[in-house]
Write an enzyme that holds these catalytic residues in place. Structure first.
Site, PDB file in Angstrom:
ATOM      1  N   SER A 150      -2.757  -4.546  -2.615  1.00 61.84           N
ATOM      2  CA  SER A 150      -3.906  -3.749  -3.317  1.00 61.84           C
ATOM      3  C   SER A 150      -5.112  -4.555  -3.779  1.00 61.84           C
ATOM      4  O   SER A 150      -5.437  -5.685  -3.080  1.00 61.84           O
ATOM      5  CB  SER A 150      -3.485  -2.414  -3.963  1.00 61.84           C
ATOM      6  OG  SER A 150      -4.668  -1.602  -4.124  1.00 61.84           O
ATOM      7  N   ASP A 186      -0.079   4.024   4.854  1.00 60.64           N
ATOM      8  CA  ASP A 186      -1.229   3.715   3.924  1.00 60.64           C
ATOM      9  C   ASP A 186      -2.526   3.988   4.688  1.00 60.64           C
ATOM     10  O   ASP A 186      -3.100   3.435   5.431  1.00 60.64           O
ATOM     11  CB  ASP A 186      -0.786   2.272   3.452  1.00 60.64           C
ATOM     12  CG  ASP A 186      -1.982   1.613   2.538  1.00 60.64           C
ATOM     13  OD1 ASP A 186      -2.862   2.448   1.992  1.00 60.64           O
ATOM     14  OD2 ASP A 186      -1.829   0.676   2.108  1.00 60.64           O
ATOM     15  N   HIS A 214       0.282   4.115   0.340  1.00 58.38           N
ATOM     16  CA  HIS A 214      -0.161   3.013  -0.353  1.00 58.38           C
ATOM     17  C   HIS A 214       0.750   2.389  -1.434  1.00 58.38           C
ATOM     18  O   HIS A 214       1.006   1.162  -1.309  1.00 58.38           O
ATOM     19  CB  HIS A 214      -1.664   3.249  -0.811  1.00 58.38           C
ATOM     20  CG  HIS A 214      -2.127   1.905  -1.337  1.00 58.38           C
ATOM     21  ND1 HIS A 214      -2.480   0.955  -0.686  1.00 58.38           N
ATOM     22  CD2 HIS A 214      -2.428   1.647  -2.744  1.00 58.38           C
ATOM     23  CE1 HIS A 214      -3.152  -0.127  -1.447  1.00 58.38           C
ATOM     24  NE2 HIS A 214      -2.956   0.182  -2.698  1.00 58.38           N
TER      25      HIS A 214
END
Length: 390
Positions: free
Chosen positions: A155, A321, A354
């Site tokens: 991320s 995701d 995610h």
């Protein structure tokens, strides 16, 4: 010279760089003195060739693999870091630091501004991913490491990995950008703006000066966290876990109470978050992500950012995701290929969305282990022995 590393129960290890060693930010600001909070796991070998830097996601911190001092829960990557785990602390020297702009020991908006004697608030310079990486480089220098064996993170942490590889290619032997993107999309920016507006609309935000009034904009920050948390999950996972199940009742109340389990879950996530995170820091780290566009720093060419790099890469995405979809990881892979880099790419089938990189996901664990072992062999590091081989 910087202050020698010290430690405290909340922040872990601390290093302070004095006024004559400031962090100059991309926006023209200056952070001085600069304090960085970090944790280390494992031992640095005699050749100083086994150091791995872990870069945390948006609301993470330095506590990657130890019990978190505020929550009492395991570190954010406890599933990946430890003896015999992919980031093997019996083999590697692991470093994890809190980013600049954060709120757990590293300089940020809740730090004291020496010029005023009060918390910076919004007087703290707006920072970028590039600024975060430059501060990390100062820490790595302090630890006496010239070349990192690997830089890894997911991320926002993956953005830092990409920035490390572009800014300091000679210092990164291997890189793992996970569940990330080379730039923040307009949708990403939109979600972050909703969160920031929720914080700033809270009457207790007080123009960012809430610490001086002894209050905190907890309600606004909790709503921001609730909205963001939805983006970390997938529809299949939400449906499997919650569906339309009611919370501790047999029928709707026909009120605005948390009738559904998903409502109760999000409210819990929001309130738990405010106990460990600072509202102004949330504004700063989301803004840093919004400004991230690596290609823009290289004439609009992402491939140019990695041209001629000797770093070996493993790019990882997850098929559910939708915050940083596989298409973003493919763009990274194509740019690395165009730049002549050594790169492998894996899209992992997971219904966890995610956040899949933060939980036990066997294929991701095997992918990480395989990449690190191959890189370690190329680096000339000793083979792994024993341990928990999950």
């Amino acid at each position: 010279m910087e202050t020698l590393s010290s430690s405290d129960p909340l922040n872990g290890r601390i290093v302070e760089f004095p006024l004559d060693r400031p962090l100059l930010t991309d926006g023209g600001g200056c952070v001085a003195p600069l304090t960085i909070a970090y944790q280390t796991y494992g031992e640095l070998n005699a050749e100083r060739s086994n150091a791995i830097l872990l870069c945390h996601a948006l609301t993470g911190d330095q506590h990657a693999a130890n019990v978190h001092p505020l929550t009492g829960k395991p570190g954010w990557w406890d599933v990946m870091v430890g003896p015999g785990k992919p980031f093997d602390t019996e083999r590697y020297f692991i470093v994890s630091s809190n980013v600049v702009g954060g709120c757990l020991g590293t300089s940020g908006p809740s730090s004291i501004n020496l010029a005023t004697g009060r918390a910076y608030g919004l007087d703290f310079p707006v920072v970028t991913i590039h600024d975060m990486v430059r501060a990390q480089a100062m820490l790595i220098d302090h630890l006496g490491v010239d070349t990192l064996f690997c830089v890894a993170g997911g991320s926002m942490g993956g953005m830092q990995v990409l920035q490390w590889a572009a800014s300091f290619p000679e210092r990164v032997f291997a890189a793992m950008p996970i569940a990330t993107a080379p730039k923040h999309s307009s949708q990403n920016i939109a979600f972050h703006e909703v969160g920031r507006q929720a914080v700033m609309a809270d009457p207790d935000w007080r123009g960012g000066r809430y610490l001086e009034f002894g209050v905190r904009p907890d309600k606004g920050l909790a709503v921001a966290r609730m909205a963001a948390h939805i983006t970390y999950l997938s529809e299949p996972a939400l449906q499997r876990k919650f569906g339309r199940k009611l919370q501790d009742r047999e029928a709707p109340t026909f009120s605005f109470d948390a009738d559904f389990q998903i409502e109760n879950y999000l409210r819990h996530q929001g309130m738990a978050f405010v106990d460990r995170f600072d509202a102004n820091s949330y504004l700063y780290v989301t803004r840093a992500c919004d400004y991230f566009d690596l290609a823009a720093d290289y004439g609009g060419s992402l491939a140019q950012a990695f041209k001629g790099t000797k770093t070996r890469f493993c790019v990882v995405s997850f098929n559910t995701d939708w915050l940083y979809p596989t298409s973003a990881s493919r763009a990274i892979m194509h740019a690395l290929n165009a730049g002549g880099a050594s790169v492998s790419f894996v899209e992992i089938d997971s219904d966890k969305g995610h956040d899949a990189f933060l939980v036990y996901e066997p294929e991701f664990i095997a992918t990480t282990r395989g990449f690190l072992e191959a890189a370690a062999a190329a680096r000339g590091l000793p083979r792994a022995t024993g341990g928990d081989r999950r």
